[in-house]
Design an enzyme around this catalytic site. Sequence first.
Site, mmCIF file in Angstrom:
data_model
loop_
_atom_site.group_PDB
_atom_site.id
_atom_site.type_symbol
_atom_site.label_atom_id
_atom_site.label_comp_id
_atom_site.label_asym_id
_atom_site.label_seq_id
_atom_site.Cartn_x
_atom_site.Cartn_y
_atom_site.Cartn_z
ATOM 1 N N CYS A 1 59.585 50.359 29.985
ATOM 2 C CA CYS A 1 60.201 49.038 30.038
ATOM 3 C C CYS A 1 60.902 48.771 28.712
ATOM 4 O O CYS A 1 60.299 48.916 27.649
ATOM 5 C CB CYS A 1 59.103 48.014 30.275
ATOM 6 S SG CYS A 1 59.661 46.331 30.172
ATOM 7 N N CYS B 1 57.936 41.258 25.259
ATOM 8 C CA CYS B 1 57.164 40.592 26.308
ATOM 9 C C CYS B 1 55.703 40.474 25.903
ATOM 10 O O CYS B 1 55.088 39.425 26.078
ATOM 11 C CB CYS B 1 57.319 41.365 27.609
ATOM 12 S SG CYS B 1 56.060 41.041 28.833
ATOM 13 N N CYS C 1 52.380 44.287 27.942
ATOM 14 C CA CYS C 1 51.877 45.666 27.850
ATOM 15 C C CYS C 1 51.781 46.030 26.377
ATOM 16 O O CYS C 1 52.741 46.502 25.785
ATOM 17 C CB CYS C 1 52.858 46.634 28.499
ATOM 18 S SG CYS C 1 53.014 46.464 30.257
ATOM 19 N N CYS D 1 59.553 44.052 36.386
ATOM 20 C CA CYS D 1 58.380 44.436 35.603
ATOM 21 C C CYS D 1 57.742 45.600 36.328
ATOM 22 O O CYS D 1 57.464 45.510 37.526
ATOM 23 C CB CYS D 1 57.418 43.253 35.510
ATOM 24 S SG CYS D 1 55.796 43.723 34.882
ATOM 25 N N GLN E 1 41.258 39.753 42.632
ATOM 26 C CA GLN E 1 41.491 40.764 41.596
ATOM 27 C C GLN E 1 42.944 41.217 41.667
ATOM 28 O O GLN E 1 43.469 41.391 42.765
ATOM 29 C CB GLN E 1 40.586 41.969 41.832
ATOM 30 C CG GLN E 1 39.112 41.670 41.672
ATOM 31 C CD GLN E 1 38.659 41.687 40.227
ATOM 32 O OE1 GLN E 1 39.439 41.971 39.325
ATOM 33 N NE2 GLN E 1 37.408 41.374 40.005
ATOM 34 N N TYR F 1 28.518 34.816 39.442
ATOM 35 C CA TYR F 1 29.958 34.773 39.128
ATOM 36 C C TYR F 1 30.708 35.498 40.252
ATOM 37 O O TYR F 1 31.502 36.402 40.008
ATOM 38 C CB TYR F 1 30.266 35.445 37.788
ATOM 39 C CG TYR F 1 29.388 35.004 36.638
ATOM 40 C CD1 TYR F 1 29.783 33.953 35.819
ATOM 41 C CD2 TYR F 1 28.177 35.635 36.375
ATOM 42 C CE1 TYR F 1 28.985 33.545 34.761
ATOM 43 C CE2 TYR F 1 27.369 35.222 35.328
ATOM 44 C CZ TYR F 1 27.781 34.183 34.515
ATOM 45 O OH TYR F 1 26.985 33.802 33.465
ATOM 46 N N GLU G 1 28.943 30.764 42.311
ATOM 47 C CA GLU G 1 30.265 30.650 41.708
ATOM 48 C C GLU G 1 30.528 29.184 41.413
ATOM 49 O O GLU G 1 30.172 28.312 42.196
ATOM 50 C CB GLU G 1 31.306 31.229 42.693
ATOM 51 C CG GLU G 1 32.731 30.807 42.496
ATOM 52 C CD GLU G 1 33.322 31.258 41.170
ATOM 53 O OE1 GLU G 1 33.155 32.427 40.791
ATOM 54 O OE2 GLU G 1 33.959 30.413 40.517
ATOM 55 N N ASP H 1 29.094 39.334 36.978
ATOM 56 C CA ASP H 1 30.492 39.679 36.687
ATOM 57 C C ASP H 1 31.134 38.480 35.999
ATOM 58 O O ASP H 1 32.009 37.819 36.552
ATOM 59 C CB ASP H 1 31.206 40.011 38.017
ATOM 60 C CG ASP H 1 32.657 40.427 37.815
ATOM 61 O OD1 ASP H 1 33.077 40.610 36.652
ATOM 62 O OD2 ASP H 1 33.378 40.561 38.824
ATOM 63 N N CYS I 1 34.364 42.377 31.699
ATOM 64 C CA CYS I 1 35.774 42.547 31.331
ATOM 65 C C CYS I 1 35.937 42.439 29.814
ATOM 66 O O CYS I 1 37.052 42.359 29.317
ATOM 67 C CB CYS I 1 36.658 41.547 32.066
ATOM 68 S SG CYS I 1 36.121 39.857 31.897
HETATM 69 N N1 SAH Z 1 33.037 38.800 41.001
HETATM 70 C C1 SAH Z 1 34.311 38.226 41.359
HETATM 71 C C2 SAH Z 1 34.927 37.306 40.312
HETATM 72 C C3 SAH Z 1 34.726 37.628 38.870
HETATM 73 S S1 SAH Z 1 35.677 36.606 37.764
HETATM 74 C C4 SAH Z 1 35.270 39.331 41.753
HETATM 75 O O1 SAH Z 1 35.053 40.501 41.454
HETATM 76 O O2 SAH Z 1 36.272 39.042 42.394
HETATM 77 C C5 SAH Z 1 34.446 35.550 37.092
HETATM 78 C C6 SAH Z 1 34.132 34.354 37.978
HETATM 79 O O3 SAH Z 1 33.099 33.594 37.352
HETATM 80 C C7 SAH Z 1 35.280 33.395 38.188
HETATM 81 O O4 SAH Z 1 35.477 33.237 39.577
HETATM 82 C C8 SAH Z 1 34.803 32.084 37.545
HETATM 83 O O5 SAH Z 1 35.234 30.942 38.243
HETATM 84 C C9 SAH Z 1 33.312 32.217 37.627
HETATM 85 N N2 SAH Z 1 32.495 31.475 36.645
HETATM 86 C C10 SAH Z 1 32.801 31.164 35.374
HETATM 87 N N3 SAH Z 1 31.749 30.580 34.754
HETATM 88 C C11 SAH Z 1 30.739 30.512 35.668
HETATM 89 C C12 SAH Z 1 29.388 30.028 35.620
HETATM 90 N N4 SAH Z 1 28.889 29.487 34.515
HETATM 91 N N5 SAH Z 1 28.632 30.147 36.731
HETATM 92 C C13 SAH Z 1 29.143 30.702 37.859
HETATM 93 N N6 SAH Z 1 30.414 31.166 37.956
HETATM 94 C C14 SAH Z 1 31.208 31.081 36.878
#
Ligand code: SAH
Length: 488
Positions: free
Chosen positions: A73, A79, A82, A165, A293, A322, A343, A396, A423
Amino acid sequence: MTYKKNDIVHIKISDISAEGTGIGKVDGYALFVKDALIGDEAEVRITKVKKSYGYARIERLIKKSCFRVKERCTIARQCGGCQIQALSYDEQLRFKRNKVRSDLIRLGGFDEEYIDRIMEPIIGMDAPWRYRNKAQFPIGTDKEGNPVAGFYAGRTHNIICNTECYLGTEENKSILDIILLHMKKYNISAYDENTGKGLIRHVLIRKGFNTGEIMVCIVINGRDNESEYIRGQKELLNEISRVPGVKSISVNINTEKTNVILKDEVINLYGSTVIHEVIGGIDFAISVLSFFQVNPVQMEKLYDTAIEYAGLTGKETVWDLYCGIGSISLFMARNAKAVYGVEVIPQAIRDAYDNAKRNHFENVKFFVGKAEEILPEFYNSRADDEMKTPDVMVVDPPRKGCDQNCLDIILKMRPNRIVYVSCDPATLARDLKILISGGYELKRVRPCDMFPHTVHVETVVLLSREKVDGYISIDLDVELFESKEGRA
Ligand code: SAH
């Protein structure tokens, strides 16, 4: 030796920072060098001096890194999306794996040899381009007054004109070109952040990679006129809907002076309100506002790794903290007795239930709220519920990692296995330290590249209970007792 601003020093770049800047050391003093890559050797000018580190920029590249490749790119540097596109993909993977490794050792306090023994190879992409299923292009005006679409330069709010992109889909360009042409033809203005005037703010495009379905949402600063949201609306919808795959067109109304792209009000103008994506045989419906995702190819590999680590046989009770729209929960539910997701965003939970229903899952339940609040409530109120003693807990969390109260309750609930999907390796390492001191052992670690050409890296980790716990030893006692009885 102390350094000062404007000093010129000779440096070898050995690492990359979380922001994508090259890092090298002179006499133990760390310098962050803009646009420098691992393997570069350069004369750099120091631009800012702090106590234990400083900043510099390249004055003369003495030896180009053998890992440098030609950026695909042309505006990659401006930008900023990346950060490491100029690094060969193999070296990007090596860098990411090392980042996870060194964070676990440095911040998590794990033994180097132990990490090297258990850490599995990073999951890279076979074709690391055009992987993003979602793009949000800001719309602005260039010096000649033409509408442009592109990206914000680095951390600024200047739009760099670019509709192509290479991380996004090929259709993005066709759709943006149609919208920009239409704006020109009908003299429709782009939103101006300074004045708060102008109509079109952003264009959001999503695609289901395995279904080919495309969704377009135009974010507007209010209605254009009484009968239309956008001038020449019918013609615009007609043009966009001709792009193969387009199944949904809508507008999102955002009249506030804010950096937030989307507001709650979505008005569907063409086709369906959702598009579908099928991952691992599960059909997900994605609306304009729902979380999904962004790299579906790697998402499947990441989830498969999480499933493998969870070691499910069909009998387990699983908590998925999460859980977002419940994607990991549903992957797990195929091989578990019951899965409970938590969530904080209510709409995500509604999506999770819809996804469960559409795919005929009856062994999942979702709860809205913060994991660190919902779980203690369960733990304290439901005396002998199976949900209190899950076999597996999956977490997560967002980049900041788990809340301390969340880690505390996990340790109280004592699942046999914890699968941590992260992440951010730094917060992962911090949280692992707590879980380890609570009696868990780190068993497996596998990084996964969800975002090629950027500095981000995901990691899946398996922890399991170190010592034989109370429950198991009680079971053993009972068994011994019974067998003695039997003999007697
Ligand atoms: N496991 C899912 C999303 C992961 S992203 C997947 O793989 O698609 C992290 C997520 O945590 C988000 O959706 C966010 O809204 C949520 N989150 C953030 N803080 C939180 C908390 N204290 N308790 C529960 N969920 C939460």
